[in-house]
Scaffold this motif. Sequence first.
Motif, short mmCIF file in Angstrom:
data_model
loop_
_atom_site.label_atom_id
_atom_site.label_comp_id
_atom_site.label_asym_id
_atom_site.label_seq_id
_atom_site.Cartn_x
_atom_site.Cartn_y
_atom_site.Cartn_z
N HIS A 200 5.95 -27.76 12.11
CA HIS A 200 7.24 -28.20 11.58
C HIS A 200 7.99 -28.77 12.77
N GLY A 201 9.28 -29.04 12.62
CA GLY A 201 10.01 -29.69 13.70
C GLY A 201 10.21 -28.79 14.91
N VAL A 202 10.31 -29.41 16.08
CA VAL A 202 10.61 -28.67 17.30
C VAL A 202 11.99 -28.03 17.15
N LEU A 203 12.10 -26.79 17.55
CA LEU A 203 13.35 -26.03 17.35
C LEU A 203 14.40 -26.41 18.39
N PRO A 204 15.68 -26.29 18.03
CA PRO A 204 16.74 -26.85 18.88
C PRO A 204 16.94 -26.19 20.23
N THR A 205 16.47 -24.95 20.40
CA THR A 205 16.68 -24.27 21.69
C THR A 205 15.42 -24.22 22.54
N VAL A 206 14.42 -25.01 22.19
CA VAL A 206 13.18 -25.07 22.97
C VAL A 206 13.43 -25.76 24.30
N ASP A 207 12.79 -25.24 25.36
CA ASP A 207 12.84 -25.88 26.67
C ASP A 207 11.97 -27.13 26.63
N PRO A 208 12.51 -28.31 26.97
CA PRO A 208 11.70 -29.54 26.97
C PRO A 208 10.44 -29.42 27.81
N GLU A 209 10.48 -28.59 28.86
CA GLU A 209 9.29 -28.41 29.69
C GLU A 209 8.19 -27.66 28.95
N ALA A 210 8.58 -26.78 28.03
CA ALA A 210 7.59 -26.07 27.22
C ALA A 210 6.86 -27.04 26.31
N LEU B 241 -6.02 -35.21 9.36
CA LEU B 241 -5.17 -34.02 9.33
C LEU B 241 -4.21 -34.05 10.51
N GLN B 242 -2.99 -33.61 10.30
CA GLN B 242 -1.96 -33.60 11.34
C GLN B 242 -1.37 -32.21 11.49
N GLY B 243 -1.12 -31.81 12.73
CA GLY B 243 -0.46 -30.54 12.97
C GLY B 243 -1.13 -29.77 14.10
N ASN B 244 -0.92 -28.47 14.13
CA ASN B 244 -0.09 -27.67 13.24
C ASN B 244 0.40 -26.39 13.92
N MET B 245 0.60 -26.42 15.25
CA MET B 245 1.01 -25.20 15.95
C MET B 245 2.40 -24.75 15.51
N ASP B 246 2.55 -23.45 15.37
CA ASP B 246 3.85 -22.85 15.06
C ASP B 246 4.85 -23.25 16.16
N PRO B 247 5.96 -23.90 15.82
CA PRO B 247 6.92 -24.31 16.85
C PRO B 247 7.44 -23.15 17.69
N SER B 248 7.43 -21.93 17.14
CA SER B 248 7.94 -20.77 17.87
C SER B 248 7.07 -20.40 19.06
N VAL B 249 5.81 -20.84 19.06
CA VAL B 249 4.94 -20.56 20.21
C VAL B 249 5.51 -21.19 21.48
N LEU B 250 6.32 -22.24 21.32
CA LEU B 250 6.92 -22.90 22.48
C LEU B 250 7.88 -21.98 23.23
N TYR B 251 8.25 -20.85 22.62
CA TYR B 251 9.07 -19.85 23.31
C TYR B 251 8.21 -18.81 24.04
N GLN C 296 11.07 -34.85 17.35
CA GLN C 296 10.95 -35.00 18.80
C GLN C 296 12.21 -35.63 19.41
N ALA C 297 12.96 -36.37 18.62
CA ALA C 297 14.26 -36.87 19.06
C ALA C 297 15.32 -35.93 18.49
N GLY C 298 15.91 -35.09 19.35
CA GLY C 298 16.85 -34.15 18.77
C GLY C 298 17.44 -33.16 19.74
N ARG C 299 17.89 -32.03 19.18
CA ARG C 299 18.81 -31.12 19.86
C ARG C 299 18.22 -30.37 21.05
N TYR C 300 16.90 -30.31 21.18
CA TYR C 300 16.33 -29.58 22.32
C TYR C 300 16.45 -30.39 23.61
N LEU C 301 16.77 -31.69 23.50
CA LEU C 301 16.88 -32.55 24.68
C LEU C 301 18.31 -32.60 25.21
#
Length: 346
Positions: free
Chosen positions: A319-329, A281-291, A16-21
Amino acid sequence: MQGEKTERVPIWIMRQAGRYLPEFHTIRKHHSFFEICRTPELACALTLQPIDRYGSLLDASIIFSDILVIPQALGLEVTMVEGRGPVFPEPLVTPSDMERLTKDVNVDEALGYVYKAITLTRHKLEGRVPLYGFIGAPWTLMAYMIEGGGSKTLSKAKTWLWKHPESTHDLLQRITDVAVTFLVGQVRAGAQMLQVFDSWAGELSPRDFKLFSLPYIQQIAVKVKQQLTEQGLEQVPMTIFAKGAWFALEDLVDIGYEVVSLDWTIDPEYARQVTKGKVVLQGNMDPSVLYGGENAIRETATRMVKGFGGQGHIGNLGHGVLPTVDPEALKVYLETVQNVSSEMNK
């Protein structure tokens, strides 16, 4: 994380702290990646960025660092190359290369900068949310140290498992010993929760996972708890994330972790059946859905929360949020998890 009943599902995000911000890039353009990791004030600033941005939508922070600080402490050089990710200029090629590793690592000295970042961040958080510390699991770190970076096949690392089983176990144990000391040090510094990332667990067969990963991640949980007690430190919840190791879900329940984090290849209802309420249990949405746009995010997040049943669950991505995700997503996702779970628990 203790399985207590909650008004809604708590949520945080891996990476959550990283390149998408955009605020991350403001700092990053002036400093190299590992320079940030080794500078407590910078690591703290990046850790706080998502907490400041999303406010009450996030229920935890995770210290800005990297799993590869352990190989660095063991004496290997690691650089972060734009467009390639982590690179080891001189990886381990044969077992004789293990002679290059530092034999008796002074973990507190080698990785003390992480402790300082954790302590500083705890103060700066002022109790807003708890703080995670973390490490990479021994198998994942060993694979990086041999492959020299990321790999689609892990063929070099897997060759070691079969050609050099004795050296493999020696290397895994050496990594494990450093990892245990490092995690205990993170708690001493102020970490309130711990997560172990076995990012390449799913690249192993079920048999090889039981041989080369499971015993070491179990050791970590058991020994960290023992050493916390021996040193008079408070026990903290521990999470294991074995990405891709759906086949090991039943095994992961009984090795000493309070939380099992899941990737998106595991159905929540199936996971609940297998784990029988023994762990959170923790998770688990596919990070790509944020696109996929707001409708897809809301629909998928709603299905996820309902699948986990609204209790005994920590919201996260698979898994981790991907670097080109829109923070608003990501904001849409966080809001959906909170709203749906609050409604379920009325």
